[in-house]
Design a protein around this motif. Structure first.
Motif, short mmCIF file in Angstrom:
data_model
loop_
_atom_site.label_atom_id
_atom_site.label_comp_id
_atom_site.label_asym_id
_atom_site.label_seq_id
_atom_site.Cartn_x
_atom_site.Cartn_y
_atom_site.Cartn_z
N LEU A 46 0.79 -1.24 0.00
CA LEU A 46 0.00 0.00 0.00
C LEU A 46 0.82 1.28 0.00
N GLU A 47 2.08 1.22 0.30
CA GLU A 47 2.85 2.47 0.39
C GLU A 47 2.81 3.29 -0.90
N PRO A 48 2.96 2.69 -2.08
CA PRO A 48 2.85 3.51 -3.31
C PRO A 48 1.47 4.18 -3.45
N TRP A 49 0.42 3.52 -2.97
CA TRP A 49 -0.93 4.08 -3.02
C TRP A 49 -1.06 5.24 -2.04
N LYS A 50 -0.47 5.08 -0.87
CA LYS A 50 -0.49 6.16 0.13
C LYS A 50 0.28 7.38 -0.38
N ALA A 51 1.32 7.12 -1.17
CA ALA A 51 2.06 8.23 -1.78
C ALA A 51 1.14 9.01 -2.72
N LEU A 52 0.25 8.32 -3.42
CA LEU A 52 -0.72 9.00 -4.29
C LEU A 52 -1.64 9.90 -3.47
N VAL A 53 -2.04 9.42 -2.30
CA VAL A 53 -2.90 10.23 -1.43
C VAL A 53 -2.16 11.52 -1.05
N ARG A 54 -0.86 11.39 -0.74
CA ARG A 54 -0.07 12.57 -0.40
C ARG A 54 0.06 13.53 -1.58
N GLU A 55 -0.14 13.02 -2.81
CA GLU A 55 -0.14 13.86 -4.01
C GLU A 55 -1.55 14.39 -4.30
N HIS A 56 -2.48 14.17 -3.38
CA HIS A 56 -3.86 14.67 -3.44
C HIS A 56 -4.75 13.91 -4.42
N TYR A 57 -4.44 12.65 -4.67
CA TYR A 57 -5.35 11.78 -5.40
C TYR A 57 -6.26 11.11 -4.38
N GLU A 58 -7.50 10.86 -4.78
CA GLU A 58 -8.45 10.14 -3.92
C GLU A 58 -8.27 8.66 -4.20
N VAL A 59 -7.89 7.90 -3.17
CA VAL A 59 -7.62 6.48 -3.34
C VAL A 59 -8.49 5.69 -2.36
N HIS A 60 -9.27 4.77 -2.89
CA HIS A 60 -10.08 3.85 -2.09
C HIS A 60 -9.42 2.49 -2.18
#
Length: 138
Positions: free
Chosen positions: A50-64
């Motif tokens: 999940l870390e790469p996905w959490k990085a997307l969240v930090r880039e302001h993408y909405e990730v479910h």
């Protein structure tokens, strides 16, 4: 460009390869999202990736993060019916993967139990999770 032989993704030595695959489809997903599209990525993504996905969240993408999981018996039945591998190998792989996804701790509430769901019921359950924002990564 140097090419490498593919390593079966379930083997421990495939970790680096699996991360490259995740990074590649994340870059594609980001591009679609920037283009205004809703993006659903379907794949086997355990909490350990999940870390790469959490990085997307930090880039302001909405990730479910939504996990589709059927009972062990139903999962084995479905896998054997569509398997490209011999039955014994397929059963061993499915049992290993099912065990890895059977108790997800803090992500257990992100699970949709598809044991008795049709495809449409599964789609509806995923849509409900997204609409309720119940599976947002932070």
């Amino acid at each position: 460009m140097q090419s490498k032989g593919a390593i079966p993704p379930h083997l421990p030595e495939s970790n680096e390869q699996n991360l490259v695959v995740i990074e590649a489809f994340l870059e594609a997903a980001k591009r679609y999202a920037r283009g205004g599209y809703d993006v659903i990525v379907d794949g086997i993504v355990g909490p350990w990736f999940l870390e790469p996905w959490k990085a997307l969240v930090r880039e302001h993408y909405e990730v479910h993060y939504i996990i589709l999981r059927a009972s062990k018996e139903e999962t084995l039945k479905r896998a054997v019916e569509r398997s490209k591998l011999d039955r014994k190998t397929n059963i061993e792989l499915v049992e290993t993967m099912w065990e890895q996804f059977c108790n997800l701790g803090i992500y257990e509430s992100n699970v949709v139990d598809t044991t008795n769901y049709s495809i449409q019921e599964t789609v509806s359950a995923v849509q409900e999770k997204i609409a309720s924002r119940a599976a947002l990564l932070s």
